[in-house]
Structures are given as structure tokens and as C-alpha cells.
Write a protein that holds these residues in place. Sequence first.
Motif, mmCIF file in Angstrom:
data_model
loop_
_atom_site.group_PDB
_atom_site.id
_atom_site.type_symbol
_atom_site.label_atom_id
_atom_site.label_comp_id
_atom_site.label_asym_id
_atom_site.label_seq_id
_atom_site.Cartn_x
_atom_site.Cartn_y
_atom_site.Cartn_z
ATOM 1 N N PRO A 30 -14.985 -15.265 -33.345
ATOM 2 C CA PRO A 30 -15.782 -14.619 -32.294
ATOM 3 C C PRO A 30 -15.712 -13.094 -32.366
ATOM 4 O O PRO A 30 -15.201 -12.433 -31.473
ATOM 5 N N THR A 31 -16.234 -12.534 -33.435
ATOM 6 C CA THR A 31 -16.191 -11.079 -33.618
ATOM 7 C C THR A 31 -17.576 -10.438 -33.544
ATOM 8 O O THR A 31 -17.701 -9.241 -33.776
ATOM 9 N N SER A 32 -18.580 -11.219 -33.213
ATOM 10 C CA SER A 32 -19.947 -10.671 -33.206
ATOM 11 C C SER A 32 -20.146 -9.594 -32.148
ATOM 12 O O SER A 32 -21.026 -8.750 -32.283
ATOM 13 N N THR A 33 -19.315 -9.588 -31.124
ATOM 14 C CA THR A 33 -19.450 -8.584 -30.064
ATOM 15 C C THR A 33 -18.529 -7.384 -30.281
ATOM 16 O O THR A 33 -18.515 -6.466 -29.465
ATOM 17 N N TRP A 34 -17.757 -7.396 -31.354
ATOM 18 C CA TRP A 34 -16.846 -6.288 -31.624
ATOM 19 C C TRP A 34 -17.630 -5.019 -31.935
ATOM 20 O O TRP A 34 -18.538 -5.014 -32.747
ATOM 21 N N GLY A 35 -17.249 -3.944 -31.296
ATOM 22 C CA GLY A 35 -17.834 -2.640 -31.581
ATOM 23 C C GLY A 35 -16.887 -1.814 -32.430
ATOM 24 O O GLY A 35 -15.840 -2.292 -32.893
ATOM 25 N N HIS A 47 -13.166 -1.683 -31.178
ATOM 26 C CA HIS A 47 -12.383 -2.885 -31.447
ATOM 27 C C HIS A 47 -12.010 -2.961 -32.929
ATOM 28 O O HIS A 47 -10.875 -3.318 -33.276
#
Length: 76
Positions: free
Chosen positions: A53-58, A61
Motif C-alpha cells: 500500500p504505497t500508492s499514496t506515498w508522497g 514518506h
Amino acid sequence: MTRERAVGARSRLVNGFAQFHGYVCAAFLRTFSRQIQAEKDFQGIMILLQNLPTSTWGDQHICEFTADAFSLMQVR
């Protein structure tokens, strides 16, 4: 990028990345330890690792994650 470098420098770059890669893997395991342990079987673990679940990492992060991997490397 490595093509423009001298052979010795290219070798050091590749070796350095190979060493750092192990610490990146360790940082991933640390970051997702709870989710990995919550899986009931090997297949569940593999599905989780293939779809982290790293698709929302900016950028922030990713910088923190990279710093964690680097700090693990410094402890050795």
C-alpha cells in the motif's frame, strides 16, 4: 547514467546500490511488519508484498523511508 562513468566508478555504484538494496528490503519489512504478520498463509503474504500500500506515498514518506533504510545500514 552508469555508461558515462569509468569502469571503477560504475562498479562501486552498482556494488553500493546492491548493498543498500538489502537495507531497503529490511526497511520494507519493518514498515509492513504488522500487515505481514496478520496474513494467515504464505499466499497472503506474497499477495501483500506484491501489492504494497504505497500508492499514496508522497515525497516526504519516501524520504523518511529512505532515511530509515540508511539508518539501518549505518547500524551494521
